[in-house]
Design a protein around this motif. Structure first.
Motif, mmCIF file in Angstrom:
data_model
loop_
_atom_site.group_PDB
_atom_site.id
_atom_site.type_symbol
_atom_site.label_atom_id
_atom_site.label_comp_id
_atom_site.label_asym_id
_atom_site.label_seq_id
_atom_site.Cartn_x
_atom_site.Cartn_y
_atom_site.Cartn_z
ATOM 1 N N LEU A 257 0.824 -1.216 0.000
ATOM 2 C CA LEU A 257 0.000 0.000 0.000
ATOM 3 C C LEU A 257 0.859 1.268 0.000
ATOM 4 C CD1 LEU A 257 -2.603 -1.126 2.684
ATOM 5 C CD2 LEU A 257 -3.216 -0.500 0.335
ATOM 6 N N ARG B 104 1.440 4.184 -3.606
ATOM 7 C CA ARG B 104 0.087 4.343 -4.147
ATOM 8 C C ARG B 104 0.159 4.710 -5.621
ATOM 9 N NH1 ARG B 104 -5.025 7.515 -1.394
ATOM 10 N NH2 ARG B 104 -6.577 6.760 -2.880
ATOM 11 N N TYR C 131 -4.288 -1.226 -6.142
ATOM 12 C CA TYR C 131 -5.481 -2.008 -5.803
ATOM 13 C C TYR C 131 -5.334 -3.460 -6.285
ATOM 14 C CZ TYR C 131 -10.330 -3.580 -5.708
ATOM 15 O OH TYR C 131 -11.471 -4.301 -5.468
ATOM 16 N N VAL D 60 -2.645 -5.413 -4.194
ATOM 17 C CA VAL D 60 -3.117 -5.800 -2.854
ATOM 18 C C VAL D 60 -4.156 -6.923 -2.964
ATOM 19 C CG1 VAL D 60 -4.310 -4.976 -0.780
ATOM 20 C CG2 VAL D 60 -2.548 -3.561 -1.835
ATOM 21 N N THR D 61 -5.027 -6.818 -3.943
ATOM 22 C CA THR D 61 -6.026 -7.867 -4.155
ATOM 23 C C THR D 61 -5.343 -9.202 -4.453
ATOM 24 O OG1 THR D 61 -7.586 -6.222 -4.982
ATOM 25 C CG2 THR D 61 -8.054 -8.519 -5.535
ATOM 26 N N LEU E 44 -11.792 -4.848 0.246
ATOM 27 C CA LEU E 44 -11.415 -4.612 -1.149
ATOM 28 C C LEU E 44 -12.576 -4.882 -2.107
ATOM 29 C CD1 LEU E 44 -7.926 -6.377 -1.061
ATOM 30 C CD2 LEU E 44 -8.261 -3.950 -1.631
ATOM 31 N N ARG F 28 -15.034 -1.645 -4.406
ATOM 32 C CA ARG F 28 -14.012 -0.727 -4.911
ATOM 33 C C ARG F 28 -14.619 0.654 -5.127
ATOM 34 N NH1 ARG F 28 -9.565 -1.832 -9.687
ATOM 35 N NH2 ARG F 28 -8.356 0.052 -9.306
ATOM 36 N N ARG G 122 -13.926 5.201 -4.074
ATOM 37 C CA ARG G 122 -13.030 6.292 -3.710
ATOM 38 C C ARG G 122 -12.336 6.053 -2.369
ATOM 39 N NH1 ARG G 122 -14.785 9.041 -0.211
ATOM 40 N NH2 ARG G 122 -16.932 8.458 -0.637
ATOM 41 N N TYR H 179 -8.941 2.559 -0.727
ATOM 42 C CA TYR H 179 -7.517 2.603 -0.355
ATOM 43 C C TYR H 179 -7.354 3.034 1.103
ATOM 44 C CZ TYR H 179 -2.615 4.015 -0.268
ATOM 45 O OH TYR H 179 -1.302 4.150 0.069
ATOM 46 N N ASP H 180 -8.064 4.091 1.496
ATOM 47 C CA ASP H 180 -7.940 4.590 2.870
ATOM 48 C C ASP H 180 -8.479 3.588 3.896
ATOM 49 O OD1 ASP H 180 -6.742 6.939 2.047
ATOM 50 O OD2 ASP H 180 -8.651 7.990 1.817
ATOM 51 N N VAL I 43 -8.586 0.249 3.587
ATOM 52 C CA VAL I 43 -7.659 -0.877 3.706
ATOM 53 C C VAL I 43 -6.407 -0.448 4.479
ATOM 54 C CG1 VAL I 43 -6.218 -2.509 2.411
ATOM 55 C CG2 VAL I 43 -8.551 -2.043 1.664
#
Lengths: 324, 324
Positions: A119, A122, A127, A130-131, B119, B122, B124, B127-128, B130
């Protein structure tokens, strides 16, 4: 294109510049300990090589490559508790040096740390990376559970064994190559092929490891050989020997693998005698070769010109001909 | 605005519609087992309430809310191995019902499953969310390590104890509220305040739990009271009693808490006598009240009108006056 050595140097530097310490130190000391041990750094190496192969910037890939290495080391820390393994890479395992509770908890933090690393960079690919790491984390646990199941399961088939090592070992190699491709922005088709290359290479790699565990040299292998036999592990060698044995040898093998787990020179000698009689080392080496050859067919399919593939092919070959 | 009951109904339905099964079943059965046990669902409830408070759509928040619940249950599975706890929520713990190895591995998969849930939606905020889940995962492990350290550490201070429960229990409450805010797109200021509300509520909650562990009713509490005393846990009650005791009682307490861990009615009675003599139950209840009152001051600071806060305030109050 960087060679494996150049890439490994970069990984070492990056690991050296990454802090694994923290408080309470009882939790973080084991992480510093295991992360500083070295090892082949196979997974980050493959990850960065794939990234470069597809024209990506490996600096963008370093956090994800290290994530995979931390994740791999987390699985070792937990596996060593489950297997009660005292030695790894020639050193005491975390659970042995500290205790099970600390090994459980340090492993848990490492699983998190792996994702935090992925993470930390960025970008467009974060995404998906990480998935992928989550997917492979789950699969590796499934593989380990099959491995545990086999301890008490009769009639493990060779197909089941291959599926177990696919999950426990090979998928992570496939995933790191895929992640390298994701960071580089490779096509879906190329990513699929590099993944399948990793799966087949990974199965070959594990079969090699099984052979080393039986016939390896303690000094180069980093641990005493014979651990799988001592633990009654139903490896490919064992399953193949069982398949080929006459009734008498089958009875002997089953009886030897019903003994209480533990090192026993007499047991080791008897098992190796049967393995020798049916030439299982050669047979497993042949199977390993088949997986290795198959892995290369996926590289043939890549949209990447052959000259860009040299480093990765050389590395795969060196892995295939490795001595530990 | 939905009430806590309406939100909890939504969570139950969502959990019911989420599959926790898989193969090998030895790995996934324990996950199905623990996830179907119920419990307060405190963390997802707070998460969804915060989301709604800030005007978010709770359907978008459900995966992250469940992620937090799965994560919480993962920590219970691993903690119960470390504490060798046989009973949880009135049922056998995973490690007891199966074994330690399965509990380690099932916990590992749950940690992954939590992130996979976060996850799966998905958006906006993904990311924050996770990133926050990883941060809190690390902190909860740190808290558990401090808790383990305290077992053998002399002179644990009350400040150290509060820091331990902040990490082990409170940060996750802060984080789920923050995550609700992130999903709703709340302001940084509001997110900071709702987080601090959670931290203080969480500390109050844990102090309440410590009191229940000592004075609770086995039936409503879901496990035998006295576990902390049996395990020589240095809770706030113990530390406060030690602080207030005269030399004689201090010696007695130290000696009682040096006994081999295990249930012992005589020990329990003697410890409770000392606790009673120094009124530590009342004192800890007062401290708990202070944290609870402080938590509410952070709600006062929110940019959200008071009438939107009713559900969350009612829920916090119910938590404060809970009986288990």
């Amino acid at each position: 294109m960087k060679t494996a050595e150049e890439i490994q140097k970069k990984i070492s530097e990056y690991i050296g510049s990454t802090s694994f310490s923290g408080t309470p130190k009882e939790l973080y000391d084991p992480i510093v300990y295991i992360m500083s041990q070295g090892g082949k750094r196979l997974r980050p190496t493959l990850c960065l090589m794939a990234c470069e192969l597809f024209g990506g910037d490996i600096d963008n890939c370093l956090p994800s490559a290290l994530a995979a290495e931390v994740f791999h080391n987390f699985t070792l820390v937990h596996d060593d508790i489950m297997d009660q393994a005292p030695i790894r890479r020639g050193k005491e395992t975390v659970y042995k040096k500290w205790n099970s509770n600390i090994a459980i908890l340090a492993g848990d933090v490492m699983q998190t740390k792996a994702l935090e690393l992925a993470l930390s960079h960025r970008a467009r690919h974060t995404y998906d990376v990480v998935t992928e790491l989550c997917k492979v984390a789950r699969e590796v646990c499934e593989g380990q559970q099959y491995d545990l199941n086999f301890e008490t399961q009769d009639n493990v088939s060779i197909a089941e064994y291959i599926e177990m090592i696919r999950l426990k070992t090979a998928v992570l190699l496939g995933s790191v190559l895929k992640i390298g491709g994701l960071v580089a922005g490779a096509s879906e088709e190329d990513i699929k092929n590099i993944y399948d290359f990793g799966i087949n290479l990974g199965i070959a790699f594990q079969l090699q490891d099984d052979i080393f565990d039986c016939y390896g040299d303690a000094k180069t292998f980093g641990k005493m050989p014979g651990g799988d036999i001592a633990d009654n592990k139903k490896t490919y060698l064992y399953l193949k020997a069982l398949e080929l044995s006459d009734d008498d040898d089958k009875k002997k093998l089953l009886s030897l693998f019903s003994m209480k787990p533990g090192r026993d020179d007499d047991k080791m000698r008897k098992v190796l005698d049967i393995y020798g009689k049916y030439e299982v080392k050669k047979l497993v080496t042949d199977v390993m070769r088949t997986y290795y050859d198959k892995s290369l067919t996926y590289l043939d399919k890549l949209s990447v010109p052959m000259e860009r593939q040299t480093a990765l092919r050389d590395y795969a070959e060196a892995l295939y001909f490795r001595e530990k």
